[in-house]
Design a protein around this motif. Structure first.
Motif, PDB file in Angstrom:
ATOM      1  N   ALA A   1     -17.632  51.303 -46.452  1.00  0.00           N
ATOM      2  CA  ALA A   1     -17.186  50.326 -47.449  1.00  0.00           C
ATOM      3  C   ALA A   1     -18.343  49.518 -48.012  1.00  0.00           C
ATOM      4  CB  ALA A   1     -16.136  49.398 -46.839  1.00  0.00           C
ATOM      5  N   SER A   2     -19.278  49.116 -47.155  1.00  0.00           N
ATOM      6  CA  SER A   2     -20.395  48.288 -47.615  1.00  0.00           C
ATOM      7  C   SER A   2     -21.671  49.076 -47.856  1.00  0.00           C
ATOM      8  CB  SER A   2     -20.676  47.184 -46.591  1.00  0.00           C
ATOM      9  OG  SER A   2     -21.027  47.742 -45.329  1.00  0.00           O
ATOM     10  N   GLY A   3     -21.745  50.327 -47.379  1.00  0.00           N
ATOM     11  CA  GLY A   3     -22.950  51.135 -47.549  1.00  0.00           C
ATOM     12  C   GLY A   3     -24.102  50.677 -46.681  1.00  0.00           C
ATOM     13  N   VAL A   4     -23.819  50.222 -45.454  1.00  0.00           N
ATOM     14  CA  VAL A   4     -24.851  49.738 -44.532  1.00  0.00           C
ATOM     15  C   VAL A   4     -25.053  50.759 -43.417  1.00  0.00           C
ATOM     16  CG1 VAL A   4     -25.471  47.946 -42.878  1.00  0.00           C
ATOM     17  CG2 VAL A   4     -24.395  47.324 -45.048  1.00  0.00           C
ATOM     18  N   VAL A   5     -26.321  51.119 -43.170  1.00  0.00           N
ATOM     19  CA  VAL A   5     -26.701  52.029 -42.090  1.00  0.00           C
ATOM     20  C   VAL A   5     -27.240  51.202 -40.934  1.00  0.00           C
ATOM     21  CG1 VAL A   5     -28.298  53.862 -41.406  1.00  0.00           C
ATOM     22  CG2 VAL A   5     -27.181  53.950 -43.635  1.00  0.00           C
ATOM     23  N   GLN A   6     -26.789  51.495 -39.726  1.00  0.00           N
ATOM     24  CA  GLN A   6     -27.230  50.750 -38.551  1.00  0.00           C
ATOM     25  C   GLN A   6     -27.703  51.717 -37.475  1.00  0.00           C
ATOM     26  OE1 GLN A   6     -24.291  48.167 -36.838  1.00  0.00           O
ATOM     27  NE2 GLN A   6     -25.555  47.616 -35.088  1.00  0.00           N
ATOM     28  N   PHE A   7     -28.831  51.384 -36.856  1.00  0.00           N
ATOM     29  CA  PHE A   7     -29.345  52.157 -35.731  1.00  0.00           C
ATOM     30  C   PHE A   7     -28.961  51.471 -34.419  1.00  0.00           C
ATOM     31  CE2 PHE A   7     -32.100  53.443 -39.243  1.00  0.00           C
ATOM     32  CZ  PHE A   7     -32.056  54.824 -39.107  1.00  0.00           C
ATOM     33  N   GLY A   8     -29.163  52.179 -33.311  1.00  0.00           N
ATOM     34  CA  GLY A   8     -28.665  51.746 -32.024  1.00  0.00           C
ATOM     35  C   GLY A   8     -29.276  50.455 -31.518  1.00  0.00           C
ATOM     36  N   PRO A   9     -28.478  49.650 -30.805  1.00  0.00           N
ATOM     37  CA  PRO A   9     -28.978  48.380 -30.252  1.00  0.00           C
ATOM     38  C   PRO A   9     -29.518  48.569 -28.840  1.00  0.00           C
ATOM     39  CG  PRO A   9     -26.615  48.500 -29.958  1.00  0.00           C
ATOM     40  CD  PRO A   9     -27.022  49.792 -30.637  1.00  0.00           C
ATOM     41  N   ALA A  10     -30.196  47.556 -28.354  1.00  0.00           N
ATOM     42  CA  ALA A  10     -30.634  47.478 -26.965  1.00  0.00           C
ATOM     43  C   ALA A  10     -29.774  46.439 -26.264  1.00  0.00           C
ATOM     44  CB  ALA A  10     -32.105  47.105 -26.876  1.00  0.00           C
ATOM     45  N   ILE A  11     -29.104  46.841 -25.167  1.00  0.00           N
ATOM     46  CA  ILE A  11     -28.156  45.978 -24.466  1.00  0.00           C
ATOM     47  C   ILE A  11     -28.676  45.708 -23.054  1.00  0.00           C
ATOM     48  CG2 ILE A  11     -25.773  45.718 -23.716  1.00  0.00           C
ATOM     49  CD1 ILE A  11     -26.083  45.837 -26.732  1.00  0.00           C
TER      50      ILE A  11
ATOM     51  N   MET B   1     -31.856  58.346 -47.319  1.00  0.00           N
ATOM     52  CA  MET B   1     -30.588  59.051 -47.318  1.00  0.00           C
ATOM     53  C   MET B   1     -30.757  60.250 -48.250  1.00  0.00           C
ATOM     54  SD  MET B   1     -27.624  58.950 -45.881  1.00  0.00           S
ATOM     55  CE  MET B   1     -27.427  57.257 -45.330  1.00  0.00           C
ATOM     56  N   ARG B   2     -30.782  61.429 -47.638  1.00  0.00           N
ATOM     57  CA  ARG B   2     -31.071  62.609 -48.446  1.00  0.00           C
ATOM     58  C   ARG B   2     -29.966  62.896 -49.454  1.00  0.00           C
ATOM     59  NH1 ARG B   2     -31.823  67.954 -45.136  1.00  0.00           N
ATOM     60  NH2 ARG B   2     -29.543  67.978 -45.264  1.00  0.00           N
ATOM     61  N   ARG B   3     -28.723  62.653 -49.034  1.00  0.00           N
ATOM     62  CA  ARG B   3     -27.618  62.941 -49.949  1.00  0.00           C
ATOM     63  C   ARG B   3     -26.383  62.172 -49.496  1.00  0.00           C
ATOM     64  NH1 ARG B   3     -23.207  66.363 -50.767  1.00  0.00           N
ATOM     65  NH2 ARG B   3     -23.068  67.290 -52.854  1.00  0.00           N
ATOM     66  N   TYR B   4     -25.719  61.532 -50.441  1.00  0.00           N
ATOM     67  CA  TYR B   4     -24.416  60.928 -50.166  1.00  0.00           C
ATOM     68  C   TYR B   4     -23.641  60.827 -51.475  1.00  0.00           C
ATOM     69  CZ  TYR B   4     -26.217  56.394 -51.883  1.00  0.00           C
ATOM     70  OH  TYR B   4     -26.726  55.375 -52.643  1.00  0.00           O
ATOM     71  N   ALA B   5     -22.353  60.584 -51.351  1.00  0.00           N
ATOM     72  CA  ALA B   5     -21.468  60.505 -52.511  1.00  0.00           C
ATOM     73  C   ALA B   5     -20.859  59.122 -52.591  1.00  0.00           C
ATOM     74  CB  ALA B   5     -20.369  61.559 -52.422  1.00  0.00           C
ATOM     75  N   THR B   6     -20.729  58.600 -53.795  1.00  0.00           N
ATOM     76  CA  THR B   6     -20.133  57.289 -54.013  1.00  0.00           C
ATOM     77  C   THR B   6     -19.106  57.392 -55.136  1.00  0.00           C
ATOM     78  OG1 THR B   6     -20.596  54.972 -54.557  1.00  0.00           O
ATOM     79  CG2 THR B   6     -21.950  56.634 -55.625  1.00  0.00           C
ATOM     80  N   GLY B   7     -18.130  56.509 -55.102  1.00  0.00           N
ATOM     81  CA  GLY B   7     -17.076  56.529 -56.122  1.00  0.00           C
ATOM     82  C   GLY B   7     -15.713  56.510 -55.467  1.00  0.00           C
ATOM     83  N   GLY B   8     -14.812  57.390 -55.926  1.00  0.00           N
ATOM     84  CA  GLY B   8     -13.489  57.520 -55.342  1.00  0.00           C
ATOM     85  C   GLY B   8     -12.516  56.474 -55.846  1.00  0.00           C
TER      86      GLY B   8
ATOM     87  N   SER C   1     -29.445  48.916 -46.217  1.00  0.00           N
ATOM     88  CA  SER C   1     -28.359  48.950 -47.205  1.00  0.00           C
ATOM     89  C   SER C   1     -28.671  49.967 -48.283  1.00  0.00           C
ATOM     90  CB  SER C   1     -28.159  47.567 -47.837  1.00  0.00           C
ATOM     91  OG  SER C   1     -27.771  46.620 -46.871  1.00  0.00           O
ATOM     92  N   MET C   2     -27.661  50.739 -48.634  1.00  0.00           N
ATOM     93  CA  MET C   2     -27.800  51.699 -49.725  1.00  0.00           C
ATOM     94  C   MET C   2     -27.517  51.006 -51.055  1.00  0.00           C
ATOM     95  SD  MET C   2     -26.200  55.188 -48.106  1.00  0.00           S
ATOM     96  CE  MET C   2     -24.927  54.427 -47.137  1.00  0.00           C
ATOM     97  N   SER C   3     -28.059  51.558 -52.110  1.00  0.00           N
ATOM     98  CA  SER C   3     -27.928  50.922 -53.421  1.00  0.00           C
ATOM     99  C   SER C   3     -26.539  51.086 -54.010  1.00  0.00           C
ATOM    100  CB  SER C   3     -28.968  51.489 -54.392  1.00  0.00           C
ATOM    101  OG  SER C   3     -28.759  52.883 -54.590  1.00  0.00           O
ATOM    102  N   ARG C   4     -25.800  52.103 -53.564  1.00  0.00           N
ATOM    103  CA  ARG C   4     -24.468  52.364 -54.118  1.00  0.00           C
ATOM    104  C   ARG C   4     -23.447  52.313 -52.990  1.00  0.00           C
ATOM    105  NH1 ARG C   4     -25.086  55.540 -58.765  1.00  0.00           N
ATOM    106  NH2 ARG C   4     -22.845  55.260 -59.072  1.00  0.00           N
ATOM    107  N   SER C   5     -22.321  51.736 -53.270  1.00  0.00           N
ATOM    108  CA  SER C   5     -21.215  51.733 -52.317  1.00  0.00           C
ATOM    109  C   SER C   5     -19.912  51.702 -53.127  1.00  0.00           C
ATOM    110  CB  SER C   5     -21.307  50.526 -51.379  1.00  0.00           C
ATOM    111  OG  SER C   5     -21.192  49.316 -52.101  1.00  0.00           O
TER     112      SER C   5
END
Length: 650
Positions: free
Chosen positions: A359-369, A391-398, A312-316
Motif C-alpha cells: 500500500a505504501s511502497g516501503v521495503v524493509q530489511f530484517g531487524p536485530a532483536i 527494485m528491478r521490476r514492479y507494477a503499480t496501479g490497479g 521507499s519506492m517512487s510509485r505506490s
C-alpha cells in the motif's frame, strides 16, 4: 459495544468565546460592549474558531495511537488489485513472418473530456505466427476414421462438411501448417447453401483446437458464413496450448468445426453445407493484459549496513496481482536477488529476505532483536554498507477503475510494426480498490481475535478478504441460517466484475475457478475440525424497473432518459450500488418509493409520474408480476435487468 473514547478537551466554539468574554470582564472592566457588532468581539470569535480547530486536531491523537497499535500486531493495508483482460492485437495484413509483441506493451482505453485513459500492460511475450492450410478432413459422429478432403480442395471440388443429415458430433477438421497458440486464424470459405434452417446468432456449431490431449473450445469473434451456409470468413481465436499432433495419420496444427446439440426451440441443420474452397491465415493474436504500469530498474538508495533499514519506492501502491516485485542489491559478485517474505520470524542472519508494504511502497530489511539471554539475533540478512539497492521490476496501479467493458481498450500506446489496432473482446475484471484506513481499523480487532483461526462468520469474511483481495464482497452464512446444513458454513463471493455505466453482464458475477480454489484452500487451513466450508456465489434476484417521467421544458429528452437509466443501474447494483455506494445490501428489498426518490434527483427530471417493479430471471429474461415491493432472500442480492424509462416533454 465499543469502549468510550476520551475527549481530551471538550470545549467548543461558544465555550471558548464565553471564557474569553469573562476574562475581558476581569482584566478590562472598561470594555463594556460585548455585542457581536463590536470589532473586539469579532477578533475573539476569530481566535475561538482557530482554537476550536486545534482542539479538533488534538482529539484525533487517539486515532493515531489506534493505527500504531494495529501496526504492532502486524496489520498492513491490503493494496489494490489490478483488473485483467485478454487483448487482441490485429495485424494490418495476414502474417507472412512472425510478429512479436513484447511483455510490457501498453494499451489503453480512449481518453475523453471527462475520463482519463486507463492503461493496461501485457503480462508476457506474444508471438503471432504465420500459418497456411495443410490438410482438410471430415469425420462423422459414428465413424472410426476421418475422410481426407485435401485433394478435393486443391482441385476446387465441393464436398459435404457433415453427414447428409448432420448429427451432433459430425466435424470438419482443418489442419494448419504449424500450431498457432494465442493467435487469431482467419478461415476463408466458399460455401454452398445447403445447411439451411440454422439461426446465424445461435448456430449448432462450435470451433475447437487440439492441444495434444483434448479438444478445447475456441472463441469465434467473426463468422460471416452464417455457420458455413455462405461464402465468407471465420475468425477463430486459438488457445495458448495449441500443439501440432498426428490425427488420421496426418501431422498438423488441428482445428475443427463440430455440430453440437442445441435447445429444442433453436433450429438445427436440415442438410449438410458444402465447401468448395478453404484457406487459412493468421491475422492477429491475443495476450493477457493487466491494469498497471511496469516500473523497471528503480534505484532505491544505498545501504547503511544497519538492521531494519527501510526504502521507499517512487510509485505506490505496488500491485500483488501483476507479478512479484524483484529486489536486487549490488555487491562484489554483481547483482544479487532478494526474496520477499510475509514476516521475518523464520529468517536467519544469512537469508536474503525483505518485506514489502504494497500500500505504501516501503521495503524493509530484517531487524536485530535482543533475546532474553542478552544475545543480539539478526532476523534476515542486511545489505552491506554502500551497496546499491534497486527494485528491478514492479507494477503499480490497479483499482476498480480498471474493470472496463467489452471493446473499451482501443489505443496502442507504443507503435508496433504490422499491428493496426487492439481490442478487448471480453470485459476486464478483477480490479478492486485498496483497503482504506477505516476498513483496516474495522479489520484490526478481528485479526487480533482470530490469529488465523476461523470460528465466527466475521473470521471467515476477514480471512477470505486476505486470501483473495481481488473479490469485491464477501458474506458468510452460518449453520442453520438460510438452509445451511449443520456443521457447515457458506462463504458467498461477489467478484469484481466489469461495469459500464453501472451495467454488469450477469456471467461476470460468477467467480473464476482459480479464485474459488484459492479461497477454499485457505479456509480449509483455518476452519475448525469437522466444519465443512462451501465457497460459491450468492443467489441473485433480477429486478426490472419500468418508469415514466416528465422532463423539464427545453431539455434534451434523450439525455434525460440516459441519465435516468444510468442512475437506476448504478443504484440497483450488487457491487457499487446501494445507499452507501458499497453494493446493494444483502436481503434488502427494492421498494418503489426508493426508485421515485432516486429518479426525482436525476438532473432534468421535473416529475416522476409512475414507477413499476418486476422480478426478472437474469438468465432466461422471464419477467414476473408487477409489484411495489420486491422482496429479496436474506442472503441474496439484486441484479439490474433491462430497465425501461419513458421520458415525456412538457
Amino acid at each position: 459495544m465499543a469502549l468510550p473514547a476520551p475527549n481530551l478537551d471538550d470545549r467548543r466554539f461558544q465555550d471558548l468565546v464565553d471564557d474569553a468574554k469573562r476574562m475581558v470582564m476581569r482584566r478590562c472592566p472598561e470594555w463594556t460592549d460585548h455585542n457581536v457588532s463590536d470589532p473586539g468581539v469579532t477578533l475573539i470569535e476569530t481566535f475561538a474558531f482557530m482554537t476550536d480547530q486545534l482542539l479538533f486536531r488534538l482529539n484525533q491523537v487517539p486515532d493515531r495511537l489506534y493505527v500504531k497499535f494495529l501496526e504492532l500486531i502486524g496489520l498492513r493495508l491490503i493494496p489494490a488489485t489490478p483488473a485483467q483482460a485478454d487483448v487482441t492485437f490485429w495485424l494490418s495484413a495476414p502474417a507472412i513472418t512472425s510478429v512479436g509483441i513484447p511483455a510490457g506493451t501498453t494499451v489503453a482505453t480512449l481518453r475523453t473530456e471527462v475520463d482519463e485513459s486507463v492503461v493496461f500492460a501485457t503480462g508476457h511475450d506474444l508471438q503471432i505466427v504465420p500459418c497456411s492450410l495443410a490438410r482438410v478432413a471430415t469425420r462423422a459422429a459414428d465413424a472410426d476414421a476421418q475422410s481426407d478432403r485435401t485433394d478435393e480442395i486443391k482441385m476446387g471440388q465441393s464436398f459435404p462438411v457433415f453427414s447428409a443429415v448432420p448429427r451432433a458430433g459430425d466435424a470438419m477438421l482443418v489442419g494448419l501448417s504449424n500450431p498457432v497458440p494465442n493467435c487469431v486464424v482467419r478461415l476463408d470459405l466458399d460455401c454452398r447453401v445447403e445447411g439451411v434452417g440454422v439461426h446465424p446468432d445461435h448456430p449448432p456449431l462450435v470451433w475447437e483446437a487440439w492441444n495434444g490431449k483434448e479438444w478445447r473450445r475456441c472463441l469465434v469473434s467473426t463468422d460471416t458464413t452464417g455457420a458455413l451456409n455462405a461464402t465468407g470468413e471465420v475468425h477463430v481465436h486459438v488457445p495458448g496450448d495449441h500443439e501440432s499432433a498426428v490425427l488420421g495419420g496426418e501431422a498438423a496444427g488441428w482445428l475443427r468445426a463440430r455440430v453440437v446439440d442445441v435447445p429444442e426451440d433453436c433450429p438445427t441443420y436440415s442438410a449438410s453445407p458444402f465447401v468448395a474452397a478453404l484457406s487459412a491465415s493468421t491475422i492477429g493474436g491475443a495476450v493477457e493484459a493487466v491494469h498497471c504500469e511496469i516500473v523497471e530498474e528503480e534505484v532505491l538508495g544505498d545501504s547503511e549496513g544497519v538492521p531494519g533499514q527501510q526504502f521507499s519506492m517512487s510509485r505506490s501502491p505496488v500491485l500483488i496481482g501483476a507479478g512479484a516485485a524483484t529486489l536486487e542489491t549490488m555487491s562484489d559478485a554483481g547483482w544479487q536477488e532478494w526474496s520477499q517474505v510475509q514476516h521475518f520470524a523464520g529468517s536467519g542472519p544469512d537469508d536474503r529476505h525483505f518485506i514489502l508494504d504494497g500500500a505504501s511502497g516501503v521495503v524493509q530489511f530484517g531487524p536485530a532483536i535482543r533475546e532474553p539471554d542478552g544475545a543480539l539475533r539478526q532476523y534476515g540478512a542486511v545489505p552491506e554498507y554502500g551497496a546499491t539497492v534497486r527494485m528491478r521490476r514492479y507494477a503499480t496501479g490497479g483499482g476498480r477503475i480498471g474493470n472496463v467493458g467489452k471493446g473499451a481498450i482501443q489505443t496502442l500506446k507504443s507503435s508496433i510494426p504490422f499491428v493496426s489496432r487492439v481490442e478487448n473482446l471480453e470485459p476486464a475484471s478483477g480490479g478492486v480498490d485498496g483497503e482504506s484506513v477505516e476498513q483496516a481499523k474495522a479489520r484490526g480487532p478481528i485479526l487480533l481475535r482470530t490469529r488465523s483461526r476461523a470460528v465466527t462468520a466475521e473470521d471467515y469474511e476477514a480471512i477470505t478478504q486476505e486470501a483473495a483481495p481481488d473479490v469485491a464482497r464477501v458474506r458468510c452464512v452460518t449453520a442453520g441460517d438460510d438452509d445451511t446444513d449443520p456443521g457447515s458454513v457458506r462463504v458467498l463471493i461477489v467478484p469484481a466484475a466489469a461495469e459500464s455505466g453501472g451495467r454488469i453482464d450477469f456471467p461476470e458475477l460468477v467467480p473464476g475457478e482459480e479464485t474459488l480454489r484459492r479461497i477454499s484452500d485457505r479456509l480449509d487451513e483455518v476452519r475448525l475440525v469437522g466444519t465443512r466450508v462451501l465457497v460459491s456465489p450468492p443467489r441473485y434476484r433480477g429486478v426490472t424497473v419500468v418508469a415514466r417521467v416528465i422532463a423539464r421544458p427545453r431539455l434534451d429528452v434523450a439525455r434525460v432518459r440516459a441519465d435516468a437509466l444510468a442512475a437506476l443501474y448504478e443504484y440497483l447494483n450488487p457491487i457499487s450500488g446501494g445507499r452507501d455506494g458499497r453494493g446493494w445490501e444483502f436481503g434488502r428489498p427494492v421498494q418503489a418509493g426508493d426508485v421515485y426518490a432516486l429518479l426525482q434527483r436525476v438532473r432534468g427530471v421535473d416529475l416522476v409520474e409512475d414507477v413499476r417493479l418486476f422480478g426478472a430471471n437474469p438468465v432466461t429474461g422471464e419477467r414476473g408480476e408487477e409489484t411495489q415491493r420486491l422482496d429479496v432472500d436474506p442472503h441474496s442480492l439484486i441484479f439490474s435487468y433491462e430497465h425501461h424509462v419513458k421520458v415525456e416533454d412538457h
